[in-house]
Motif scaffolding. Sequence first.
Motif, PDB file in Angstrom:
ATOM      1  N   LEU A 258       0.887  -1.305  -0.041  1.00  0.00           N
ATOM      2  CA  LEU A 258       0.141  -0.113   0.058  1.00  0.00           C
ATOM      3  C   LEU A 258       0.684   1.388   0.031  1.00  0.00           C
ATOM      4  CD1 LEU A 258      -2.785  -1.123   2.402  1.00  0.00           C
ATOM      5  CD2 LEU A 258      -3.184  -0.571   0.128  1.00  0.00           C
ATOM      6  N   LEU A 259       1.964   1.345   0.651  1.00  0.00           N
ATOM      7  CA  LEU A 259       2.794   2.302   0.710  1.00  0.00           C
ATOM      8  C   LEU A 259       3.534   2.402  -0.345  1.00  0.00           C
ATOM      9  CD1 LEU A 259       4.724   1.923   4.383  1.00  0.00           C
ATOM     10  CD2 LEU A 259       3.172   3.688   3.850  1.00  0.00           C
ATOM     11  N   GLY A 260       3.947   1.409  -1.001  1.00  0.00           N
ATOM     12  CA  GLY A 260       4.540   1.597  -2.517  1.00  0.00           C
ATOM     13  C   GLY A 260       3.588   2.016  -3.564  1.00  0.00           C
ATOM     14  N   ALA A 261       2.359   1.419  -3.428  1.00  0.00           N
ATOM     15  CA  ALA A 261       1.423   2.186  -4.511  1.00  0.00           C
ATOM     16  C   ALA A 261       1.006   3.547  -4.226  1.00  0.00           C
ATOM     17  CB  ALA A 261       0.214   1.063  -4.198  1.00  0.00           C
ATOM     18  N   ALA A 262       0.912   4.147  -3.042  1.00  0.00           N
ATOM     19  CA  ALA A 262       0.610   5.413  -2.876  1.00  0.00           C
ATOM     20  C   ALA A 262       1.920   6.294  -3.128  1.00  0.00           C
ATOM     21  CB  ALA A 262       0.386   5.656  -1.394  1.00  0.00           C
ATOM     22  N   GLY A 263       2.995   5.896  -3.791  1.00  0.00           N
ATOM     23  CA  GLY A 263       4.141   6.597  -3.942  1.00  0.00           C
ATOM     24  C   GLY A 263       5.317   6.917  -2.969  1.00  0.00           C
ATOM     25  N   PHE A 264       5.133   6.266  -2.010  1.00  0.00           N
ATOM     26  CA  PHE A 264       6.098   6.395  -0.758  1.00  0.00           C
ATOM     27  C   PHE A 264       7.416   5.499  -1.344  1.00  0.00           C
ATOM     28  CE2 PHE A 264       2.336   7.306   1.489  1.00  0.00           C
ATOM     29  CZ  PHE A 264       2.730   8.487   2.416  1.00  0.00           C
ATOM     30  N   GLY A 265       8.533   6.154  -0.886  1.00  0.00           N
ATOM     31  CA  GLY A 265      10.121   5.631  -1.133  1.00  0.00           C
ATOM     32  C   GLY A 265      10.522   5.282   0.103  1.00  0.00           C
ATOM     33  N   PHE A 266      11.533   4.454   0.122  1.00  0.00           N
ATOM     34  CA  PHE A 266      12.319   4.037   1.433  1.00  0.00           C
ATOM     35  C   PHE A 266      11.432   3.260   2.247  1.00  0.00           C
ATOM     36  CE2 PHE A 266      14.465   7.872  -0.169  1.00  0.00           C
ATOM     37  CZ  PHE A 266      16.046   7.246  -0.242  1.00  0.00           C
ATOM     38  N   VAL A 267      10.547   2.464   1.629  1.00  0.00           N
ATOM     39  CA  VAL A 267       9.639   1.854   2.417  1.00  0.00           C
ATOM     40  C   VAL A 267      10.276   0.638   3.478  1.00  0.00           C
ATOM     41  CG1 VAL A 267       7.614   0.187   2.286  1.00  0.00           C
ATOM     42  CG2 VAL A 267       7.891   2.221   0.888  1.00  0.00           C
ATOM     43  N   GLU A 268      10.035   0.254   4.544  1.00  0.00           N
ATOM     44  CA  GLU A 268      10.623  -0.491   5.570  1.00  0.00           C
ATOM     45  C   GLU A 268       9.747  -0.988   6.529  1.00  0.00           C
ATOM     46  OE1 GLU A 268      14.003   1.931   6.858  1.00  0.00           O
ATOM     47  OE2 GLU A 268      13.155   2.927   8.224  1.00  0.00           O
ATOM     48  N   THR A 269      10.225  -2.037   7.160  1.00  0.00           N
ATOM     49  CA  THR A 269       9.203  -2.770   8.315  1.00  0.00           C
ATOM     50  C   THR A 269      10.145  -3.172   9.226  1.00  0.00           C
ATOM     51  OG1 THR A 269       7.329  -3.615   6.816  1.00  0.00           O
ATOM     52  CG2 THR A 269       7.696  -4.502   8.742  1.00  0.00           C
ATOM     53  N   HIS A 270       9.583  -2.853  10.608  1.00  0.00           N
ATOM     54  CA  HIS A 270      10.413  -3.161  11.766  1.00  0.00           C
ATOM     55  C   HIS A 270       9.797  -4.203  12.641  1.00  0.00           C
ATOM     56  CE1 HIS A 270      13.255   0.382  10.698  1.00  0.00           C
ATOM     57  NE2 HIS A 270      12.055   0.764  10.262  1.00  0.00           N
ATOM     58  N   ARG A 271      10.641  -5.005  13.311  1.00  0.00           N
ATOM     59  CA  ARG A 271       9.890  -6.130  13.947  1.00  0.00           C
ATOM     60  C   ARG A 271       9.969  -5.788  15.332  1.00  0.00           C
ATOM     61  NH1 ARG A 271      10.079 -11.212  11.350  1.00  0.00           N
ATOM     62  NH2 ARG A 271      10.358 -10.996   9.023  1.00  0.00           N
ATOM     63  N   ASP A 272       9.111  -6.484  16.277  1.00  0.00           N
ATOM     64  CA  ASP A 272       9.035  -6.098  17.718  1.00  0.00           C
ATOM     65  C   ASP A 272       9.967  -7.145  18.369  1.00  0.00           C
ATOM     66  OD1 ASP A 272       7.646  -8.360  17.606  1.00  0.00           O
ATOM     67  OD2 ASP A 272       5.795  -7.633  17.568  1.00  0.00           O
ATOM     68  N   LEU A 273       9.836  -7.199  19.704  1.00  0.00           N
ATOM     69  CA  LEU A 273      10.396  -7.861  20.556  1.00  0.00           C
ATOM     70  C   LEU A 273      10.139  -9.359  20.324  1.00  0.00           C
ATOM     71  CD1 LEU A 273      10.544  -6.057  23.981  1.00  0.00           C
ATOM     72  CD2 LEU A 273      12.168  -5.879  22.227  1.00  0.00           C
ATOM     73  N   GLU A 274       9.218  -9.763  19.763  1.00  0.00           N
ATOM     74  CA  GLU A 274       8.783 -11.031  19.560  1.00  0.00           C
ATOM     75  C   GLU A 274       9.390 -11.582  18.048  1.00  0.00           C
ATOM     76  OE1 GLU A 274       4.758 -11.881  20.609  1.00  0.00           O
ATOM     77  OE2 GLU A 274       5.114 -11.740  22.797  1.00  0.00           O
TER      78      GLU A 274
END
Length: 285
Positions: A258-274
């Motif tokens: 969804l972020l990429g389709a909306a034109g956002f760059g530098f898309v990344e995901t971060h993981r929690d303590l689990e």
Amino acid sequence: MSDSHEIRRLLATSAQQLGGAASRVDAELLLAHALDRSRAWLYAHADEHVDGPLLARFEELLAARLEGRPIAYLLGQREFWSLPLQVNSETLIPRQETELLVEQALEKIAPDCCVTVLDLGTGSGAIALAIACERPLAQVLAVDVSAGALAVARANGDALHVLGASLASMEWMQSDWFSALSGRRFDVIASNPPYLAEDDPHLQTGDLRFEPRSALASGADGLDAIGQIITSAPAYLSAGGWLLLEHGWRQGAAVRNLLGAAGFGFVETHRDLEDRERVSCGRRD
């Protein structure tokens, strides 16, 4: 229960009634709250007795907990980012995994910069207040569609100000996502929106049964609010501004798409303590 109980025995009996791994802690928290004392005080005065109105108050709290009502609502408080925050049934209960969203937002905000920050769906004000306390030069706006939640958030801001927090740049506003923000732009937008599916069985279990459903669930796949925010956010972000979203641990790929389709760059995901995907972000170029 009888008319008078030794604290030691009262706690043991109550913990047995509650059952579960956290039963002893829950019993101690409830009794300390009823007596307006600390848990340490209970240990030091374990041979003292509780009776009268104080015992009645504890019995009320214990009965509510046995019904499943969240400890945070019974105590009226939950700590988040080491901040004591008021909570009630108008707000979500702040959770540890949301601190990852704060951490990532702070990574985007230099301590010596005067940036504008928006917290969408602030609830108890947890995210906005944590950012404001860590970045006193930032101008932070917290919005929520719920007047009840916003009242709790304002009260938390007032209480932290009394405790010495520098919150002069805090602003509160009632808004259904971006609806009241026409013409405004921000360097960072952070949100912990509802992201459970409407038929998610977890909504019928534990604390979630008592929390505001509108702040928990959003559409058949839980992505309605997230999709709305991502689609609308570019119009409210400054060039180079960041959008950060908490989401379900199985939604990372969908949110990145969804972020990429909306034109956002530098898309990344971060993981929690689990080690679960929990926060995704993107930059408006």
